[in-house]
Write a protein that holds these residues in place. Structure first.
Motif, PDB file in Angstrom:
ATOM      1  N   ALA A  52      43.871  22.450  47.507  1.00  0.00           N
ATOM      2  CA  ALA A  52      45.014  21.569  47.255  1.00  0.00           C
ATOM      3  C   ALA A  52      46.322  22.271  47.600  1.00  0.00           C
ATOM      4  N   GLY A  53      46.433  23.559  47.291  1.00  0.00           N
ATOM      5  CA  GLY A  53      47.630  24.321  47.635  1.00  0.00           C
ATOM      6  C   GLY A  53      47.820  24.442  49.130  1.00  0.00           C
ATOM      7  N   ALA A  54      46.730  24.595  49.874  1.00  0.00           N
ATOM      8  CA  ALA A  54      46.822  24.673  51.334  1.00  0.00           C
ATOM      9  C   ALA A  54      47.272  23.340  51.922  1.00  0.00           C
ATOM     10  N   ILE A  55      46.748  22.254  51.400  1.00  0.00           N
ATOM     11  CA  ILE A  55      47.148  20.933  51.899  1.00  0.00           C
ATOM     12  C   ILE A  55      48.619  20.664  51.579  1.00  0.00           C
ATOM     13  N   LEU A  56      49.017  20.944  50.343  1.00  0.00           N
ATOM     14  CA  LEU A  56      50.413  20.727  49.957  1.00  0.00           C
ATOM     15  C   LEU A  56      51.355  21.673  50.702  1.00  0.00           C
ATOM     16  N   GLY A  57      50.901  22.898  50.958  1.00  0.00           N
ATOM     17  CA  GLY A  57      51.708  23.833  51.740  1.00  0.00           C
ATOM     18  C   GLY A  57      51.892  23.366  53.168  1.00  0.00           C
ATOM     19  N   GLY A  58      50.844  22.800  53.761  1.00  0.00           N
ATOM     20  CA  GLY A  58      50.950  22.248  55.105  1.00  0.00           C
ATOM     21  C   GLY A  58      51.888  21.064  55.168  1.00  0.00           C
ATOM     22  N   LEU A  59      51.810  20.196  54.149  1.00  0.00           N
ATOM     23  CA  LEU A  59      52.731  19.058  54.087  1.00  0.00           C
ATOM     24  C   LEU A  59      54.173  19.522  53.888  1.00  0.00           C
ATOM     25  N   SER A  60      54.349  20.564  53.088  1.00  0.00           N
ATOM     26  CA  SER A  60      55.695  21.119  52.888  1.00  0.00           C
ATOM     27  C   SER A  60      56.241  21.697  54.179  1.00  0.00           C
ATOM     28  N   ARG A  61      55.388  22.343  54.952  1.00  0.00           N
ATOM     29  CA  ARG A  61      55.811  22.904  56.230  1.00  0.00           C
ATOM     30  C   ARG A  61      56.274  21.794  57.176  1.00  0.00           C
ATOM     31  N   LEU A  62      55.514  20.680  57.190  1.00  0.00           N
ATOM     32  CA  LEU A  62      55.914  19.553  58.028  1.00  0.00           C
ATOM     33  C   LEU A  62      57.255  18.980  57.598  1.00  0.00           C
ATOM     34  N   LEU A  63      57.451  18.850  56.292  1.00  0.00           N
ATOM     35  CA  LEU A  63      58.722  18.331  55.790  1.00  0.00           C
ATOM     36  C   LEU A  63      59.885  19.270  56.117  1.00  0.00           C
ATOM     37  N   LEU A  64      59.664  20.567  55.978  1.00  0.00           N
ATOM     38  CA  LEU A  64      60.724  21.529  56.300  1.00  0.00           C
ATOM     39  C   LEU A  64      61.042  21.519  57.794  1.00  0.00           C
ATOM     40  N   ALA A  65      60.026  21.375  58.622  1.00  0.00           N
ATOM     41  CA  ALA A  65      60.250  21.346  60.066  1.00  0.00           C
ATOM     42  C   ALA A  65      60.976  20.060  60.479  1.00  0.00           C
ATOM     43  N   ARG A  66      60.607  18.933  59.893  1.00  0.00           N
ATOM     44  CA  ARG A  66      61.272  17.663  60.231  1.00  0.00           C
ATOM     45  C   ARG A  66      62.725  17.627  59.763  1.00  0.00           C
ATOM     46  N   ALA A  67      63.010  18.306  58.655  1.00  0.00           N
ATOM     47  CA  ALA A  67      64.373  18.333  58.127  1.00  0.00           C
ATOM     48  C   ALA A  67      65.213  19.431  58.780  1.00  0.00           C
ATOM     49  N   ASP A  68      64.661  20.143  59.754  1.00  0.00           N
ATOM     50  CA  ASP A  68      65.329  21.251  60.450  1.00  0.00           C
ATOM     51  C   ASP A  68      65.810  22.338  59.490  1.00  0.00           C
ATOM     52  N   LEU A  69      65.051  22.571  58.439  1.00  0.00           N
ATOM     53  CA  LEU A  69      65.378  23.625  57.490  1.00  0.00           C
ATOM     54  C   LEU A  69      64.579  24.899  57.740  1.00  0.00           C
ATOM     55  N   GLU A  70      63.584  24.820  58.609  1.00  0.00           N
ATOM     56  CA  GLU A  70      62.706  25.957  58.855  1.00  0.00           C
ATOM     57  C   GLU A  70      63.464  27.148  59.439  1.00  0.00           C
ATOM     58  N   GLU A  71      64.474  26.880  60.243  1.00  0.00           N
ATOM     59  CA  GLU A  71      65.239  27.965  60.866  1.00  0.00           C
ATOM     60  C   GLU A  71      66.109  28.707  59.858  1.00  0.00           C
ATOM     61  N   HIS A  72      66.372  28.108  58.706  1.00  0.00           N
ATOM     62  CA  HIS A  72      67.198  28.740  57.684  1.00  0.00           C
ATOM     63  C   HIS A  72      66.376  29.543  56.679  1.00  0.00           C
ATOM     64  N   LEU A  73      65.075  29.465  56.785  1.00  0.00           N
ATOM     65  CA  LEU A  73      64.207  30.224  55.885  1.00  0.00           C
ATOM     66  C   LEU A  73      64.146  31.677  56.323  1.00  0.00           C
ATOM     67  N   GLY A  74      63.661  32.518  55.450  1.00  0.00           N
ATOM     68  CA  GLY A  74      63.502  33.928  55.778  1.00  0.00           C
ATOM     69  C   GLY A  74      62.340  34.119  56.731  1.00  0.00           C
ATOM     70  N   PRO A  75      61.709  35.271  56.703  1.00  0.00           N
ATOM     71  CA  PRO A  75      60.552  35.497  57.573  1.00  0.00           C
ATOM     72  C   PRO A  75      59.412  34.539  57.213  1.00  0.00           C
ATOM     73  N   LEU A  76      59.017  33.744  58.187  1.00  0.00           N
ATOM     74  CA  LEU A  76      58.025  32.698  57.938  1.00  0.00           C
ATOM     75  C   LEU A  76      56.665  33.261  57.541  1.00  0.00           C
ATOM     76  N   LEU A  77      56.396  34.491  57.957  1.00  0.00           N
ATOM     77  CA  LEU A  77      55.138  35.139  57.592  1.00  0.00           C
ATOM     78  C   LEU A  77      55.060  35.385  56.082  1.00  0.00           C
ATOM     79  N   LEU A  78      56.197  35.465  55.430  1.00  0.00           N
ATOM     80  CA  LEU A  78      56.222  35.609  53.969  1.00  0.00           C
ATOM     81  C   LEU A  78      56.453  34.283  53.259  1.00  0.00           C
ATOM     82  N   VAL A  79      57.213  33.402  53.876  1.00  0.00           N
ATOM     83  CA  VAL A  79      57.591  32.146  53.224  1.00  0.00           C
ATOM     84  C   VAL A  79      56.390  31.228  53.041  1.00  0.00           C
TER      85      VAL A  79
END
Length: 98
Positions: A52-79
């Protein structure tokens, strides 16, 4: 100097002393995990929470990418692993809090 027979006797005594302790600890720890029945198969609840955490994490990643917030995050390997862990623990707290 100890002989070979004496040395193996000492090791077997240690094994005999550690064996019951290991079995007792395994028995105590095995009883702590809730079990979920999914179509007749029993799974530990932490596996269900991880999925469930993996599915919700994937959905969160999609939401962050669509909102163009992914570039403002820290190192994605940790986030993203942190986001997955946060969702996993949140699902555990919601469904299996004692």
């Amino acid at each position: 100097m100890p002989t070979r027979g004496h040395r193996s006797t000492r090791l077997s005594r240690r094994s005999v002393a550690v064996g019951p302790v290991a079995v007792a600890l395994a028995t105590l720890l095995a009883g702590c995990d809730p079990v979920v029945d999914i179509q007749g198969s029993y799974f530990p609840a932490w596996i269900v929470c991880m999925v469930a955490g993996a599915i919700l994490g994937g959905l969160s990643r999609l939401l962050l990418a669509r909102a163009d917030l992914e570039e403002h995050l820290g190192p994605l390997l940790l986030v993203y692993p942190s986001l997955w862990l946060s969702w996993t623990l949140l699902v555990w707290l919601i469904f299996y809090r004692t």
